[in-house]
Design an enzyme around this catalytic site. Structure first.
Site, PDB file in Angstrom:
ATOM      1  CG  HIS A 192      15.030  -6.135 -30.726  1.00 40.47           C
ATOM      2  ND1 HIS A 192      15.946  -6.337 -32.173  1.00 40.47           N
ATOM      3  CD2 HIS A 192      16.077  -5.482 -29.880  1.00 40.47           C
ATOM      4  CE1 HIS A 192      17.452  -6.088 -31.754  1.00 40.47           C
ATOM      5  NE2 HIS A 192      17.893  -5.760 -30.268  1.00 40.47           N
ATOM      6  CG  ASP A 225       9.754  -5.567 -42.561  1.00 43.54           C
ATOM      7  OD1 ASP A 225       9.706  -5.075 -41.521  1.00 43.54           O
ATOM      8  OD2 ASP A 225       8.476  -5.124 -42.983  1.00 43.54           O
TER       9      ASP A 225
HETATM   10  P1  IMP Z   1       8.006  -5.267 -38.284  1.00 39.01           P
HETATM   11  O1  IMP Z   1       7.746  -6.515 -39.292  1.00 39.01           O
HETATM   12  O2  IMP Z   1       8.675  -5.203 -36.589  1.00 39.01           O
HETATM   13  O3  IMP Z   1       8.100  -3.914 -38.661  1.00 39.01           O
HETATM   14  O4  IMP Z   1       6.536  -5.490 -37.611  1.00 39.01           O
HETATM   15  C1  IMP Z   1       5.335  -6.121 -37.785  1.00 39.01           C
HETATM   16  C2  IMP Z   1       4.039  -5.680 -36.726  1.00 39.01           C
HETATM   17  O5  IMP Z   1       2.836  -6.061 -38.212  1.00 39.01           O
HETATM   18  C3  IMP Z   1       4.225  -5.670 -35.977  1.00 39.01           C
HETATM   19  O6  IMP Z   1       4.160  -5.219 -34.602  1.00 39.01           O
HETATM   20  C4  IMP Z   1       2.906  -6.136 -35.624  1.00 39.01           C
HETATM   21  O7  IMP Z   1       2.279  -5.065 -34.996  1.00 39.01           O
HETATM   22  C5  IMP Z   1       2.087  -6.481 -37.026  1.00 39.01           C
HETATM   23  N1  IMP Z   1       1.741  -7.823 -36.724  1.00 39.01           N
HETATM   24  C6  IMP Z   1       3.183  -8.660 -37.937  1.00 39.01           C
HETATM   25  N2  IMP Z   1       2.219  -9.609 -37.481  1.00 39.01           N
HETATM   26  C7  IMP Z   1       1.443 -10.388 -37.126  1.00 39.01           C
HETATM   27  C8  IMP Z   1       0.767 -11.272 -36.267  1.00 39.01           C
HETATM   28  O8  IMP Z   1       0.917 -11.947 -36.986  1.00 39.01           O
HETATM   29  N3  IMP Z   1      -0.561 -10.951 -36.048  1.00 39.01           N
HETATM   30  C9  IMP Z   1      -0.267  -9.542 -35.195  1.00 39.01           C
HETATM   31  N4  IMP Z   1      -0.150  -8.466 -36.212  1.00 39.01           N
HETATM   32  C10 IMP Z   1       1.201  -8.495 -36.174  1.00 39.01           C
END
Ligand code: IMP
Length: 199
Positions: free
Chosen positions: A16, A75
């Site tokens: 999302h 993730d």
């Molecule tokens: P999730 O995988 O949905 O738990 O969220 C991963 C979180 O890690 C994101 O909301 C970002 O805050 C951070 N993140 C992951 N990949 C990136 C990236 O390429 N750039 C900056 N932040 C990242």
């Protein structure tokens, strides 16, 4: 039979997060027909696992079951060496319900100050999982190393990009053209492994 992803297959991207969805679409370069979990109105599962790999599998499996389509999930997160790998799998959660990454980046800076850290080494990790409805799943992991810089620089990308300067470059991810980030990011490196496994 070996698992394969045929070109043109319809995939649900189990996210999302619009920044992530955009980067995955750029990295996949039109190979597949993509629809996001957000567009299909699928629920967002709680990320109850303790690793990137575990949470990627959990999200891919949930989206595959809910949609009946093959699902791709990422993730990912930022890990800081001097903070014992935090925020890590909690990267999104550090931004709170309002997804305030300015506050999350400030929190990283404050934690480094509190720890009296002199080493600002950090890395991004992306676990990419593909799950077949009612069937198997495959997961891989990619990583990019770098250094944190304060104050944040650049307004491109998303999340923690403005404080992350990848090894060998003077610009932060927040300052890079999307194609430059996509050429070296943790997500792109994970996708290279997925290609080797499935394409
Ligand atoms: P999730 O995988 O949905 O738990 O969220 C991963 C979180 O890690 C994101 O909301 C970002 O805050 C951070 N993140 C992951 N990949 C990136 C990236 O390429 N750039 C900056 N932040 C990242």
């Amino acid at each position: 039979m070996a698992l394969r992803l045929e070109p043109g297959t319809k995939l649900v991207v189990a996210t999302h997060n619009p920044g992530k969805a955009r980067e995955l679409a750029e990295i996949l370069e039109g190979r597949f027909e993509l629809v996001t979990a957000g567009e299909l109105g699928l629920p967002e599962p709680d990320e109850t696992e303790t690793t990137f790999v575990g949470n990627a599998l959990l999200k891919a499996r949930a989206a595959a079951e809910a949609s009946g389509l093959i699902a791709l999930a990422d993730d990912s997160g930022l890990s800081v060496a001097a903070l014992d790998g935090a925020p890590g799998i909690y990267s999104a959660r550090w931004a709170g319900p309002s997804k305030d990454f300015t506050a999350a980046m400030r929190k990283v800076e404050e934690r480094l100050e509190e720890a009296g850290a002199e080493d600002f080494a950090a890395w991004f990790t992306s676990a990419l999982a593909v799950a077949w409805p009612g069937g198997p799943a495959v997961v891989v992991e990619g990583r990019v190393d770098g250094t944190l810089v304060f104050p944040p620089r650049g307004d491109r990308g998303f999340g923690y990009d403005p404080i992350f300067r990848p090894e060998g470059l003077s610009h932060t991810f927040g300052e890079l053209e999307p194609a430059a980030k996509d050429g070296m990011s943790h997500r792109a490196r994970a996708f290279e492994k997925l290609k080797a496994a499935l394409l």
